[in-house]
Design a protein around this motif. Sequence first.
Motif, PDB file in Angstrom:
ATOM      1  N   LEU A  61       0.827  -1.208   0.000  1.00  0.00           N
ATOM      2  CA  LEU A  61       0.000   0.000   0.000  1.00  0.00           C
ATOM      3  C   LEU A  61       0.861   1.258   0.000  1.00  0.00           C
ATOM      4  N   VAL A  62       1.942   1.253   0.786  1.00  0.00           N
ATOM      5  CA  VAL A  62       2.844   2.401   0.839  1.00  0.00           C
ATOM      6  C   VAL A  62       3.533   2.592  -0.509  1.00  0.00           C
ATOM      7  N   MET A  63       3.995   1.501  -1.114  1.00  0.00           N
ATOM      8  CA  MET A  63       4.654   1.601  -2.430  1.00  0.00           C
ATOM      9  C   MET A  63       3.693   2.136  -3.484  1.00  0.00           C
ATOM     10  N   ASP A  64       2.451   1.653  -3.478  1.00  0.00           N
ATOM     11  CA  ASP A  64       1.450   2.147  -4.423  1.00  0.00           C
ATOM     12  C   ASP A  64       1.159   3.628  -4.198  1.00  0.00           C
ATOM     13  N   ALA A  65       1.118   4.047  -2.934  1.00  0.00           N
ATOM     14  CA  ALA A  65       0.872   5.454  -2.619  1.00  0.00           C
ATOM     15  C   ALA A  65       2.022   6.334  -3.098  1.00  0.00           C
ATOM     16  N   ILE A  66       3.251   5.859  -2.963  1.00  0.00           N
ATOM     17  CA  ILE A  66       4.413   6.626  -3.443  1.00  0.00           C
ATOM     18  C   ILE A  66       4.306   6.845  -4.941  1.00  0.00           C
ATOM     19  N   VAL A  67       4.017   5.778  -5.673  1.00  0.00           N
ATOM     20  CA  VAL A  67       3.898   5.882  -7.133  1.00  0.00           C
ATOM     21  C   VAL A  67       2.771   6.832  -7.510  1.00  0.00           C
ATOM     22  N   ARG A  68       1.631   6.701  -6.851  1.00  0.00           N
ATOM     23  CA  ARG A  68       0.462   7.534  -7.159  1.00  0.00           C
ATOM     24  C   ARG A  68       0.711   9.005  -6.834  1.00  0.00           C
ATOM     25  N   GLU A  69       1.251   9.290  -5.655  1.00  0.00           N
ATOM     26  CA  GLU A  69       1.420  10.668  -5.197  1.00  0.00           C
ATOM     27  C   GLU A  69       2.528  11.414  -5.937  1.00  0.00           C
ATOM     28  N   THR A  70       3.556  10.705  -6.393  1.00  0.00           N
ATOM     29  CA  THR A  70       4.668  11.370  -7.072  1.00  0.00           C
ATOM     30  C   THR A  70       4.480  11.450  -8.577  1.00  0.00           C
ATOM     31  N   GLY A  71       3.535  10.683  -9.107  1.00  0.00           N
ATOM     32  CA  GLY A  71       3.332  10.671 -10.551  1.00  0.00           C
ATOM     33  C   GLY A  71       4.444   9.919 -11.266  1.00  0.00           C
ATOM     34  N   ALA A  72       5.141   9.078 -10.546  1.00  0.00           N
ATOM     35  CA  ALA A  72       6.249   8.322 -11.125  1.00  0.00           C
ATOM     36  C   ALA A  72       5.741   6.994 -11.679  1.00  0.00           C
ATOM     37  N   THR A  73       6.625   6.293 -12.352  1.00  0.00           N
ATOM     38  CA  THR A  73       6.327   4.974 -12.889  1.00  0.00           C
ATOM     39  C   THR A  73       7.119   3.941 -12.125  1.00  0.00           C
ATOM     40  N   LYS A  74       6.451   2.894 -11.691  1.00  0.00           N
ATOM     41  CA  LYS A  74       7.131   1.819 -10.973  1.00  0.00           C
ATOM     42  C   LYS A  74       7.925   0.990 -11.973  1.00  0.00           C
ATOM     43  N   VAL A  75       9.215   0.871 -11.698  1.00  0.00           N
ATOM     44  CA  VAL A  75      10.084   0.069 -12.553  1.00  0.00           C
ATOM     45  C   VAL A  75      10.180  -1.340 -11.980  1.00  0.00           C
ATOM     46  N   GLN A  76      10.367  -1.420 -10.657  1.00  0.00           N
ATOM     47  CA  GLN A  76      10.575  -2.716 -10.032  1.00  0.00           C
ATOM     48  C   GLN A  76      10.427  -2.588  -8.523  1.00  0.00           C
ATOM     49  N   SER A  77      10.018  -3.671  -7.877  1.00  0.00           N
ATOM     50  CA  SER A  77      10.079  -3.727  -6.426  1.00  0.00           C
ATOM     51  C   SER A  77      10.610  -5.105  -6.046  1.00  0.00           C
ATOM     52  N   MET A  78      11.665  -5.081  -5.246  1.00  0.00           N
ATOM     53  CA  MET A  78      12.285  -6.313  -4.770  1.00  0.00           C
ATOM     54  C   MET A  78      12.448  -6.203  -3.272  1.00  0.00           C
ATOM     55  N   GLY A  79      11.776  -7.076  -2.549  1.00  0.00           N
ATOM     56  CA  GLY A  79      11.873  -7.032  -1.099  1.00  0.00           C
ATOM     57  C   GLY A  79      11.313  -5.732  -0.567  1.00  0.00           C
ATOM     58  N   HIS A  80      12.156  -4.979   0.122  1.00  0.00           N
ATOM     59  CA  HIS A  80      11.745  -3.709   0.717  1.00  0.00           C
ATOM     60  C   HIS A  80      12.101  -2.503  -0.157  1.00  0.00           C
TER      61      HIS A  80
END
Length: 98
Positions: A61-80
């Motif tokens: 949820l925190v990672m999704d919020a970061i992407v949404r609030e910054t207008g960035a594109t998620k490239v990858q998430s590994m672990g933390h």
Amino acid sequence: MILNNKQKQYLKGLAHSLKPVVLLGQHGLTEGVLAEIDLALNHHELIKVKVSSEDREMKQLVMDAIVRETGATKVQSMGHVLTIYRQATEPKIQLPRK
């Protein structure tokens, strides 16, 4: 911005040697943390953010919020660690063509 697989692979390669620029601690995602992420994206375009949370659902949820609030594109998430990209007004990273 929507990235195709070739562009994501290219960005993953660039991000491999990067260290996390922003570390989320016990206070979680605050306005100050979002401002720091926004500033780092403006300067670097491609950054890593470390989200310290033991709860998988909360971390996602925190990672999704970061992407949404910054207008960035998620490239990858590994672990933390979340890797995000947002093109600056004067791009520093040349993405492969689509």
